[in-house]
Design an enzyme around this catalytic site. Sequence first.
Site, PDB file in Angstrom:
ATOM      1  N   ARG A   1     -15.894 -14.767  -3.487  1.00 40.91           N
ATOM      2  CA  ARG A   1     -15.781 -15.127  -2.071  1.00 40.91           C
ATOM      3  C   ARG A   1     -17.102 -14.942  -1.336  1.00 40.91           C
ATOM      4  O   ARG A   1     -17.354 -15.609  -0.329  1.00 40.91           O
ATOM      5  CB  ARG A   1     -14.698 -14.280  -1.397  1.00 40.91           C
ATOM      6  CG  ARG A   1     -13.289 -14.553  -1.865  1.00 40.91           C
ATOM      7  CD  ARG A   1     -12.288 -13.726  -1.068  1.00 40.91           C
ATOM      8  NE  ARG A   1     -11.054 -13.522  -1.819  1.00 40.91           N
ATOM      9  CZ  ARG A   1     -10.442 -12.363  -1.973  1.00 40.91           C
ATOM     10  NH1 ARG A   1     -10.930 -11.277  -1.401  1.00 40.91           N
ATOM     11  NH2 ARG A   1      -9.325 -12.278  -2.670  1.00 40.91           N
TER      12      ARG A   1
ATOM     13  N   GLN B   1      -3.893 -14.698  -0.112  1.00 42.86           N
ATOM     14  CA  GLN B   1      -3.177 -15.065  -1.334  1.00 42.86           C
ATOM     15  C   GLN B   1      -3.041 -13.873  -2.274  1.00 42.86           C
ATOM     16  O   GLN B   1      -1.977 -13.641  -2.857  1.00 42.86           O
ATOM     17  CB  GLN B   1      -3.916 -16.197  -2.052  1.00 42.86           C
ATOM     18  CG  GLN B   1      -3.804 -17.550  -1.384  1.00 42.86           C
ATOM     19  CD  GLN B   1      -4.635 -18.596  -2.105  1.00 42.86           C
ATOM     20  OE1 GLN B   1      -5.863 -18.632  -1.977  1.00 42.86           O
ATOM     21  NE2 GLN B   1      -3.965 -19.434  -2.872  1.00 42.86           N
ATOM     22  N   GLU B   2      -4.112 -13.121  -2.404  1.00 41.05           N
ATOM     23  CA  GLU B   2      -4.079 -11.951  -3.279  1.00 41.05           C
ATOM     24  C   GLU B   2      -3.028 -10.949  -2.805  1.00 41.05           C
ATOM     25  O   GLU B   2      -2.300 -10.361  -3.612  1.00 41.05           O
ATOM     26  CB  GLU B   2      -5.462 -11.295  -3.313  1.00 41.05           C
ATOM     27  CG  GLU B   2      -5.588 -10.168  -4.312  1.00 41.05           C
ATOM     28  CD  GLU B   2      -6.997  -9.603  -4.351  1.00 41.05           C
ATOM     29  OE1 GLU B   2      -7.182  -8.554  -5.001  1.00 41.05           O
ATOM     30  OE2 GLU B   2      -7.917 -10.190  -3.730  1.00 41.05           O
ATOM     31  N   GLY B   3      -2.933 -10.763  -1.484  1.00 48.97           N
ATOM     32  CA  GLY B   3      -1.925  -9.857  -0.938  1.00 48.97           C
ATOM     33  C   GLY B   3      -0.512 -10.354  -1.177  1.00 48.97           C
ATOM     34  O   GLY B   3       0.391  -9.564  -1.483  1.00 48.97           O
TER      35      GLY B   3
END
Length: 606
Positions: free
Chosen positions: A178, A216-218
């Site tokens: 990122r 999204q990761e969360g």
Amino acid sequence: MARISFSYLCPASWYFTVPTVSPFLRQRVAFLGLFFIPCVLLLLLIMDLRHWATSLPRDRQYERYLARVGDLEATNTEDPNLNYGLVVDCGSSGSRIFVYFWPRHNGNPHDLLDIKQMRDRNSQPVVKKIKPGISAMADTPEHASDYLRPLLSFAAAHVPVKKHRETPLYILCTAGMRLLPERQQLAILADLVKDLPLEFDFLFSQSQAEVISGKQEGVYAWIGINFVLGRFDHEDESDSDTSVDSAAGRRRTVGILDMGGASLQIAYEVPTSASDLPPKQEEAAKILLAEFNLGCDVQHTEHVYRVYVTTFLGFGGNFARQRYEDLVLNETLNKNRLLGQKTGLSPDNPFLDPCLPVGLTDMVKRNNQVLHFRGKGDWASCRTLLSPLLARSNTSQASLNGIYQSPIDFNNSEFYGFSEFFYCTEDVLRIGGHYHGPTFAKAAQDYCGMAWPVLAQRFKNGLFSSHADEHRLKYQCFKSAWMYEVLHEGFHFPYDYPNLQTAQLVYDREVQWTLGAILYKTRFLPLRDLRQGQGGVRPAHGSWLRLSFVYNHYLFFACTLVVLLAIVLYLLRIHRIHRRQTRASAPLDLLWIEQVVPMIGVQVGP
């Protein structure tokens, strides 16, 4: 001498005759008996059904326990009904590949795939990590596929060769990627998409290699935790806690709190019915909310979830300590200049830090400036100094850094705290697990007030967790105060909130966000089995057994009732026959008396 003799001959009916009972009374007794017996049977039926109803959750919990035990066993790669999937987590410090498997879908469109992490012959999780992170390929993107080759070769050796072509591969890049410019990100991903299919025949396309956002990761982490806890299994859960969305009529999901070294994350389900918000807050809510369907059929809504997820950079335990030290350094130096003092400039005149144990010395260097610390162990004062670092706003619906936070129903919610939430409660204080605010505050305050030599001696004596080290001992006072402030002042959790569980493992295993990722990515795969008619739409095997169990219970009690009624009717029939015989023999008895009694008198002689 006179001799008297008696005859003992009597009618047979005399030996069986009972006191006369009126026909009306006998009818009442029979009626009460017929009424009483069904009532007793009905009561027994109700008690048995209640026992059966309460035993179902226990049976289901036992089934889940056996399933969890099975998860720890070696994966049977000889089973042709198993499918496989690969997820590569390209993080900032390194990359890891996880191998998952799942049996054929049961054909019920309401059920999710039963995905588990693959285990080798030694029952160890099939996972491999390499360093550094893939972002190190920023200047040489043409070598990105070479960088991942060891991971994919490792996975190819564990997945059966005949399953390679149908095994999906997902390459998901996080924090490290990122930070790179988009041009470099695209160059690395393009090399992976071009070169990897030439060497490995996994199911892989351009859309399966991407840089995912923190949001999204969360969401993936939230999915993974709730899946392992069984919160997506809505079958036979009438006794479970109610969902945060009462209209959904399903199990209550858990929220997650994860505090790492650099960042902090919170994720939890919110009701689908949005509350009225001002335009600015409504716009912020849309950015922080994720709505998705985990089911294979978009027409079915029992697996539609709306999750609030936010990541706070700089709010992790270690980074918060750096921010605190910077704040103290700047304020102390400014105060020294204004008042002509020399606080903290030498070990003999240190800054008295309430966030360090009593007597502990420390030193901070920033831009050729040095500040000396000495702990004074005042946990309450430490919390006061940390409050400005939360950067709260005056808005009631804002949390850390003034960011909008969806309301939490603290009377109907449950949370799991990971990483620093567990380390702060368990490594030194040894009260991990169920979190109780007042108990934690008392333990943290007592720890901070101890002299550093005493703590060091306890550490040498092995009185703390095996995971505790000197760094943990030094900064436990600070981190416990920071965790407490973040939880109760930042996220507004009540001090007596009863439903927070701090944990490192869930059912004795570490749950990665990659599990949630593959659950979400493969959610449409059951449609393949449904369309091919492999199993069809049918109730689960367990449901059929339970329905059969209920039917057998009803059949048993119905048969018992019929048998008892037949016995009662038979006894009544026998009684009537006996009564008729008694009435018919009465005239004969009278005649016998008239004939025999005189004969008895005649036998009496001189």
